[in-house]
Structure formats: C-alpha cells, structure tokens
Write a protein that holds these residues in place. Structure first.
Motif, PDB file in Angstrom:
ATOM      1  N   ALA A 282       0.810  -1.282   0.226  1.00 37.87           N
ATOM      2  CA  ALA A 282       0.168  -0.040  -0.059  1.00 37.87           C
ATOM      3  C   ALA A 282       0.653   1.241   0.153  1.00 37.87           C
ATOM      4  N   PRO A 288      -3.601   6.467  -5.620  1.00 38.52           N
ATOM      5  CA  PRO A 288      -4.491   6.549  -4.219  1.00 38.52           C
ATOM      6  C   PRO A 288      -5.411   5.609  -4.295  1.00 38.52           C
ATOM      7  N   TYR A 289      -6.124   5.185  -5.346  1.00 40.53           N
ATOM      8  CA  TYR A 289      -7.037   4.028  -5.290  1.00 40.53           C
ATOM      9  C   TYR A 289      -6.628   2.801  -4.833  1.00 40.53           C
ATOM     10  N   ARG A 291      -3.743   2.318  -3.364  1.00 42.57           N
ATOM     11  CA  ARG A 291      -3.513   2.274  -2.004  1.00 42.57           C
ATOM     12  C   ARG A 291      -4.422   2.150  -1.083  1.00 42.57           C
ATOM     13  N   LEU A 292      -5.627   2.814  -1.347  1.00 42.87           N
ATOM     14  CA  LEU A 292      -6.749   2.646  -0.436  1.00 42.87           C
ATOM     15  C   LEU A 292      -7.410   1.344  -0.405  1.00 42.87           C
ATOM     16  N   VAL A 295      -5.199  -0.791   1.657  1.00 43.20           N
ATOM     17  CA  VAL A 295      -5.303  -0.501   3.068  1.00 43.20           C
ATOM     18  C   VAL A 295      -6.788  -0.859   3.638  1.00 43.20           C
TER      19      VAL A 295
ATOM     20  N   MET B   1      -2.241  12.671   0.714  1.00 46.90           N
ATOM     21  CA  MET B   1      -1.966  11.267   1.038  1.00 46.90           C
ATOM     22  C   MET B   1      -0.578  11.106   1.532  1.00 46.90           C
ATOM     23  N   VAL B   6       0.651   5.576   6.252  1.00 49.02           N
ATOM     24  CA  VAL B   6       0.545   4.105   5.987  1.00 49.02           C
ATOM     25  C   VAL B   6       1.523   3.340   6.971  1.00 49.02           C
ATOM     26  N   PHE B   9       0.144   3.578  10.409  1.00 49.93           N
ATOM     27  CA  PHE B   9      -1.056   2.299  10.411  1.00 49.93           C
ATOM     28  C   PHE B   9      -0.489   0.883  10.533  1.00 49.93           C
TER      29      PHE B   9
END
Lengths: 379, 592
Positions: A282, A288-289, A291-292, A295, B1, B6, B9
C-alpha cells in the motif's frame, strides 16, 4: 488485459497466505480424524481460492475501479434480499443457499464497500472538512445497518473502523477522526442497551463480567481458552476438549492446543508478515485508489484476525467471526482470496512512488524514468 | 496522502499482534496449569427414592417396588435408523416421542432465537425417558441387538407390584402418573434447594424430572404418599471430555420411603371379599376390632386390580374402572357411601332415651300398630305386612323386633335435641378420622332445622328423615355397644391409641346388648334365620332402610362378638335379615 509475469507477484504475501491456508488444513485434518471430511472439503475450497486469486489478477486493478459502484449497489441489493428472502439458520439470516454452496453476502459486501470507498476517497477533494466525511460515512453505515439486521454483530462492527483507517490514509484530519471515534465510544453503551439483541448483550456481558451471566454462555470460550492453555509450549496430543464450532470460529484453539506456543506464534508471525507486506504494498503504490483498496482490505482482514484470535484466547468477546484463510468454510475462503488477489494485483501493477529523497539520492530506478535529452547536431 | 500515515498504520497494527503473542505466552508458557484441566462437563440428574412397601397386619407384603425396565431414547441416535421404531413395535412409542419433542420445543422457545438450534441439538443428544415398564422381551431384544437400536438405553428401575392383585385393593389404593405440578413440588425439596440454585432446579423441571413418576391416587397409596415415597436425591454427573469417562457425585442422597403397616389381615380380607360375592357390585363390608378401631377388613364387591394402573397400563381395564355407568370399583363405599340407615339407628335412639332418662330399661310402651290414633302415617312395619302389632315392649324387646312405635314414642320425648346430641356423640354427621378419604354423612341438627316438628322426630328416631350414614360410622356405633361405651377411631394403619369414653351407663349398655342379642338369638329376632344364631357370642341389628320409591331397601346388618364389630351393607338388597345378615354370618365364620 495482461497476465502479470510471475516475477511481479509478491511472493511474501502469496506465500504467507498459502502457509496460513496450510495451517488451517492441518487443523482440520487433526480435528476430524475419521474420514477427514472437513479437510477434504477445505482442500477443494483452497483450490477454488487459488483460482479466485488468479482470476482476480488477470484484469488490471483499475477495472475494479469502474466496477466499484455497481458492485457496491449489488452488495446492498444482496443484503436487502437476504433480509427479505433469507432463511434463518442459527437464528440469523446470514446465508443464501445457491445449490450446494452457501453464499454469505456480508463477506462480499466487505470487498464492495472497500472498493466503493476507495474510489470515492481517491477522488474526494474536501476530506479535511466535516462535509467531506458525510458521503463516505453513508457509504459505510448503510451496509453496516443491513448486516446488523441479519443480525451479525461481528461482521457489522468491522466496517466503521475500516472506514476510519481508510479516511486517515486518504488524508482526513486526525482531529475529525478522533472526534468520530470518541462519539462512537460514547454511543456504545447506549447501543449496548437498546441496539443489541439479548444474546448479543449476553455475549458481551459474558466477556466483560464473566460472573454475571449463566455459565453456559461463556462456556464455549472457556473451553477454547483451556484448550489453548493445554497446548503449552510445543503442543499436546489434542482432542481433549470439546469446543463447539471448533472447525469454524474456534479453529485457532485447535492449532493452539496441537502446536502449542511455538505453532500459534508461528501463525501470528505469518499474519504479521502478511499484514506488513500488504501495508508495504500500500505504501509503495502511487495510485491513491490502489493504496486505499489495499489498506481497506488489509484492515478488514486484520481486525478479523485480532477479534477471532482474541476470542479464542479469551481477550475478546464471542462474535462469530472466522479466522481468515484458516477457518473452515467456502465463503470465508473465497472472500479472503478475493482480497489477497486484489492486493497482489495492486502489487504487481504498482507505479512506484518516488519522493524527494529518492530523487536526491539519484536512485537508479528513477533515472530510467527521466527522459534523456535527444542529441542535437548542428547542421 | 501521506506515506507516513501508512507506515504509522502498519505500526499500530502490530500492537494487537504483540498483545495476542503476550497473551499466548501467558496462557501456554507461564500459566498453563491455571487454565487447562478441570474442564469436566457437569450435569445434574434427579434421583427418585425407592418407594416403601405396604404390609398387612401379619407382615405380608401388599405393595412393593420390583425391578423393571425403562426405555430411554437419545433421539439423535435413535432417528438415525428409522427401521428401529417399527422393529421395537411399541404402540405408545410414537406418542411418547412426540411428547419429548414438544418438551424440547418448549425449552427452545424459552431461549433467545440464536441459541435455539443449540438447545435443540443438545437436547436431542440427551437421554429422555420414553417408555416405563418396558416388557422383558423387548428389553432383552434391545440389549442383545444394540446396533439395531441405536440411541436406545434400557435402564433398570423399579415398578410397583401388588402381589395380592384385587385383594384389599380398595384399601391399598392405586397409583397414577404425577401431574407437572406434583413433579415440580417433589423437586422443590428443601434438601435439594440447599444443594443447588434455582436455575438448576428449573433445568431439571424443564427436562421433566419425576414427570414419569407415579403417585398415590387412592387409598393408602394416596394418604401416605409422602411417607411411602421418601425424598428425592441429586446426582452430579461429571464427564471428562477427554476420555468420555463419567463419574457421579451424590449431592443429595435420596431418602427411601418408610413402610406402612396396615391393620388389615389380607387372608381374612380375601374371605370377606368372597363372602360378599353374589350380593351385587354395590355391597360393602367392614370388620373392625371393636376395642381399638383397627380395621381387619374393608371390602366392596367390585373388584379391581391395582396392577392395571402401573404402566404399561391396560387401557381397556382402566376404561371399565372409570366408566360412569359401571361398578365404579375405586369408590370406597365403606367410607364414602352416604346412605339411608334405617333401624340400626334405633340403637342410638335407645341409648339417647336411656341416658337422657326418658326411658328406663323396664319402661313399657305399647305398640298398637300406629303411633297416634289421628294419623295413619307413622305406623309399625307390621301393619303393611298384615301382622299383628307388637303390643307392650321394653327397650330390649323393642330392639329385638325393631318396633317402630316404641321408638316413635322415645323420639317424641327426646326431640331433635336429644337424638342429635347422642347421634353426634356417637360419631354421626362427622368424620371418623380414618386415613383414607371419607364422607361425613348427614345428621339433622336443631340449628339446621329451626322448624322441626314432632313428626320429624318420629322419622329420625327410626333412622329415617334426612339421616345418611357411612358404613364406617355404622361399624363405629356397633363397636361402642360392643366395647362398653368407647368411641374408637377406625384406622387402617397400625396405631396405638385409646378411644374416647362416652360414659354410657352399664345399665344402658346391658339393655341395648340384650336387645341386640335377641335380634340374633331371640324367638322373633330379624336375623334369626341368617345363620348367625350358631355363633353364641354374636349380637346385632338388621335394617332395611327405605331407599326411594319403587326401589328395594338398603339391606344393613351391624353386629359384634367379643372381638370385632361387623357391618354389612347391600345397597338395594331388600331386607337386612335376608340379604345382609347371611353375609355377616359367613364373615364371622372366617374370623381369624
């Protein structure tokens, strides 16, 4: 559509998942010594899972981006249909029986919600405002409510934490998230009193104040803890304890009993490796898509692992969640493999991020991307 | 971002993994002994005590528990082989299984929906009592073919047996299946309440503990139910899930019941029952020791077998026993029948008249056939038979011929006060105190009859009017005359007790006894030709009590010898001297 080359597959992630499935198979083998019926069926489901992973990896993950909203709508439809047409088994409407297969819409809804939320969050510009949090909130609360109505408390309570993590990674303000978290924690006792069914309350009460409920409510969990303790360091012969639902929700207690501290630590290590690898994927993804998505899926899997193992060793309430990759059951296996497939897909097709530091360091890989000036010859 | 987000997290996610690892280390390495072991599954089971025996006066066993077989079913296993049900060929089995399922459903409905399947599964694995008193051949068939009858458990239990069958059944009594309420009441024994909490008792109750038990429904089985049955016990069953090994701990030990010893002599009882044969089903005889009140025999002529009430029951036999138009053998006519009494009541009038000083043994009253010249209603029984009037009579000779006119006169002088005072003292209109259910009969009293007239007194004096008595009250009256003026309590269970002296003077007793002796032995005695005359020490009195227009009178005989008082009643049997007294003769013949 191009099949990723084998070398592009993240072997750590795929390998740890495979080993986890293997441990599950071992547990089922020893759980049912006569005939090994569960083992055999789970073997079939493992093959199906592998096929699902391959199938998920063939299209580019961006295709899932286009499918996100339709999939979300479909998931909501399935959840509503379940409430209308679903038959009660074990007191809840959690399953559709399609032929010999039981389909559990909540499992698929997890993936659909992650995709839909990832798509919305990757486009959202106002996540740092309260207004911006409204749509993602609704996106998650609707399926949560539908799953609660089944009723399936365990699965339902995974959705909001998963959203919070995705929001955090997507760049929402930590202050806002902290406020939301506080409100949820404050509302929990009210929901406990009015929103839960009696058996759900009993389970929580059994966990929080074991002395206050009739013995048989926490009995299953008590036996699971005892079985785990009996495993000691290196495991016992096993089979000393009859834990109800042992092959599904309490599968960890089989492994803990049979393989002891060493085996169960190995299992935890595999999960940690899996999570770390998924998180690394990630963090490495520039999209971003992607990565999200990674996650979100990771959060669902991780929460489920924590709650399930916590339940088996007596530090979390009984919720009826399965242990990803390990528990017996097709629905769980297929949805976990879908998640792994998606994360592997993201991994295989990632566009590496590069930061200022990378540029400064003059990283070789990055240099490849810098267009070389074309030679200009006078005359 | 932010890539750092991350990473953060990921770090946060490793915290719970570390926590679980720590927990595992604690559970499996540091403290495994605190958690493992001791997981024995516990369940409690209620244990019925063994029911005590009923024995007769000579220690012969009249009722006892005897080994028998019960069939318990583990439904999950039993239904795995559908053919087993038809091969067992037990007619009540289907219904019994339905009943078990209804019980399980009730338990499920009491729980939240989510848990119902679990209760269902658990209860289907729990053995339930299906058939009590499994026939021996079926028990053997199951035990020798266990694989053909999965889930069938044959357990040895106890079954009530009445070795003498119908003999003495009326006294011994019968049993019937308990009601839910009775089963629960039995569970609520204080000793059990001390050992376990209310939830455990509730569970036992929902599982139907003691619900297949039998309880006394009539006779001594009913009156001495608590004493015979004893107190329930509790077993704590522990099952080791590892080995399947079971062990039992007795939490509360059952206390067996105590034997009940009757005053009845069962062999004599049999001869009394035989003596009644041929008198119709509504005939009754009571034989009582006149000095103590111990009942030696108590019989009606409607035999039944108490064994028929013990499962497996004989449905046809039971239907006949309970048929409203049948002989109703369970009705204890000796204690519960309330009938017109007639002439034997003249003994009461005589005692009252003598004791109240209205007459003396020597006082003569002349019978002219009618009591008054103005009315022809109160006449002597001789008139309707076309016989000459009795003429001048003393109390003894009036008793001998059962002269109505004599007692009309005495009744007139006593009034209701005098008669009912003595009738009441002699035990009429009240319970005798016997251990089984009894009726009080009816005795007119001044307070209940404010508009009493002289003619009412005439009727009552000869045992008519509203007067109704039970044969037991009658035998008690005879015993007073026989034992010299003591009112005893008739009893069936051996007891040492003195009666209540009524302080009746010796002259009174002598006059009455003289009259009663003459009934049997005198020239004009109404029981002279009954076969009683050969017993020199027997005295008595007959009675033919009007029992409604167009129906035969009730035939009574009450008599005594030096030891016992006997009353025989043949309902609608006609004349006492012809129908009842000969039965009494047979009874005196067989006296032990």
């Amino acid at each position: 559509m191009t099949i990723p080359r084998l070398g592009k597959i993240n072997l750590t992630l795929a390998g740890s998942a495979m080993l986890l499935v293997g441990m599950g198979l071992y547990a089922l083998w020893s759980y049912d010594q006569q005939g090994h019926a569960y083992f055999k069926r789970q073997l079939v489901w493992s093959a199906v899972g592998a096929a699902v992973i391959v199938a998920t990896m063939i299209p580019h993950y961006r295709a899932t981006r286009h499918a996100a909203y339709p999939a979300y709508a479909l998931a909501l439809l399935a959840l509503v249909a379940l409430l209308v047409f679903g038959r009660y088994t074990r007191g809840a409407r959690g399953w559709f029986a399609i032929g010999p297969v039981n389909v559990q819409p909540a499992e698929l809804a997890k993936i659909a919600v992650v995709l839909a939320a990832a798509r919305w969050l990757s486009m959202a510009k106002d996540l740092d405002t309260w207004r911006g949090l409204l749509v993602p909130g609704l996106l998650v609360i609707v399926p949560t409510a539908l799953i609660l109505m089944q009723p399936d408390l365990g699965n339902a309570m995974l959705f909001v934490p998963a959203l919070l993590v995705m929001l955090y990674v997507a760049g929402a303000r930590p202050k806002h998230l902290a406020v939301i978290l506080t409100v949820i924690l404050l509302a929990a006792p009210v929901a406990y009193r009015f929103g839960l069914k009696e058996y759900q309350r009993n389970r929580l009460t059994a966990f929080l104040w074991p002395d206050k409920v009739p013995k048989d409510l926490s009995y299953q969990q008590m036996l699971s803890v005892k079985a785990a303790a009996a495993g000691r360091t290196a495991g016992s012969d096993g089979g000393d304890y009859y834990v109800p639902d042992r092959h599904t929700d309490f599968v960890f207690s089989i492994l803990a009993e049979e393989t002891g501290f060493l085996g169960s630590s190995f299992l935890l290590l595999l999960f940690a490796l899996f999570f770390a690898q998924a998180a690394w994927i990630a963090s490495q993804s520039r999209d971003p898509y992607a990565r999200l998505t990674a996650v979100g899926l990771l959060t669902f899997l991780a929460l489920q692992v924590f709650v399930n193992i916590g339940m088996a060793v007596g530090v979390a309430p009984i919720t009826g969640l399965t242990l990803p990759f390990v528990s017996y059951g097709g629905s769980s296996m297929v949805s976990c493999c879908l998640a792994v497939g998606l994360i592997l897909n993201v991994s295989a097709r990632r566009v590496p991020t590069f930061s200022r530091r990378d540029l400064d360091a003059g990283h070789l890989a990055i240099r490849e991307f810098i267009p070389q000036p074309t030679k200009w010859l006078p005359g | 971002m932010d890539r750092r987000r991350v990473t953060l997290f990921l770090a946060l996610m490793l915290v719970p993994i570390g926590g679980l690892e720590a927990r595992l280390a604690y559970l499996q390495i540091l403290r495994p002994d605190d958690f493992a072991g001791g997981t024995r599954r516990r369940s409690i089971e209620a244990v019925a005590p063994s029911r005590a025996r009923i024995v007769d006066g000579k220690n012969r066993v009249l009722a006892r528990d005897e080994p028998s077989f019960d069939l318990w079913l583990v439904l999950e296993d039993f239904e795995r082989r559908p053919a087993a049900r038809s091969e067992l060929d037990l007619p009540e089995l289907g219904e019994r299984i339905e009943k078990i399922y209804r019980r399980i459903e009730t338990m499920m409905n009491a729980r939240p929906e989510r848990e119902r399947w679990r209760i269902y599964a658990r209860e289907r694995r729990t053995p339930y009592l299906a058939i009590k008193g499994l026939p021996h051949d079926k028990a053997v068939m199951i035990e020798t073919n266990l694989d053909r009858f999965p889930g069938c458990l044959v357990r040895e239990t106890l079954r009530r047996v009445y070795p003498y069958g119908p003999a003495g059944a009326l006294v011994i009594g019968t049993q019937g299946r308990v009601s839910k309420k009775e089963a629960d009441a039995f569970l609520k024994d204080p000793a059990i309440g001390e050992a376990v909490d209310g939830d455990a008792i509730d569970l036992l109750s929902r599982r139907g503990a003691f619900e297949e038990d039998m309880t006394g429904r009539t006779g001594i089985e009913r009156s001495f139910q608590d004493r015979l049955r004893g107190k329930p016990g509790l077993l704590l069953q522990e099952r080791d899930p590892a080995t399947g090994e079971k062990s039992w701990i007795e939490l509360v030990s059952p206390r067996p019941g105590e034997d009940v010893e009757l005053t009845i002599d069962i062999e004599f009882q049999k001869s009394v029952e035989e003596a009644l044969a041929g008198c119709g089903t509504r005939a009754t005889a009571v034989v009582m020791e006149s000095s103590t009140g111990a009942i030696l025999a108590l019989a009606t002529n409607a035999p039944f077998d108490p064994n028929h009430f013990i499962p497996p029951t004989d449905a046809a036999a039971l239907r006949a026993y309970f048929a409203a138009d049948g002989p109703q053998p369970l009705l204890n006519r000796a204690t519960q029948g309330q009938l017109q009494f007639g002439s034997i009541f003249k003994i009461v009038t005589a005692i009252a008249g003598l004791e109240e000083g209205k007459i003396t043994p020597g006082r003569v009253i002349e019978c002219r056939g009618y009591h008054t010249s103005s009315s022809t209603h109160f006449r002597c029984w001789t008139v309707s038979r076309g016989l000459p009037p009795h003429g001048p009579r003393t109390v003894a000779s009036a008793l001998e011929v059962s002269c109505n006119c004599y007692f009309y006169q005495v009744g007139q002088e006593l009034g209701i006060e005098g008669i009912s005072k003595w009738a009441s003292r002699l035990g009429f209109g009240g319970k005798t105190g016997i251990e089984v259910g009894e009726a009080t009969g009816v005795l007119p009293r001044p307070e209940s009859h404010p508009r009493w007239s002289a003619s009412d007194s005439y009727s009552l004096a000869i045992g008519q009017h509203e007067l109704a008595v039970t044969p037991l009250q009658a035998v008690r009256l005879i015993a007073v005359v026989a034992n010299g003026g003591t009112l005893v309590r008739p009893h069936l269970v051996r007891a040492e007790e003195a009666g209540e002296p009524l302080r009746i003077s010796a002259t009174t007793l002598a006059a009455v006894r003289e009259g009663l002796r003459a009934v049997v032995h005198g020239e004009h005695g109404s029981a002279r030709d009954s076969g009683l005359a050969k017993f020199d020490d027997v005295s008595g009195k007959t009675s033919s009590a009007q029992a409604g227009a167009g129906r035969e009178s009730h035939a009574w005989f009450g008599g005594y010898n030096s030891k016992v008082a006997v009353v025989v009643l043949v309902e609608h049997g006609g004349a006492g001297g012809a129908a009842a007294a000969p039965v009494a003769a047979k009874i005196f013949e067989k006296l032990p």
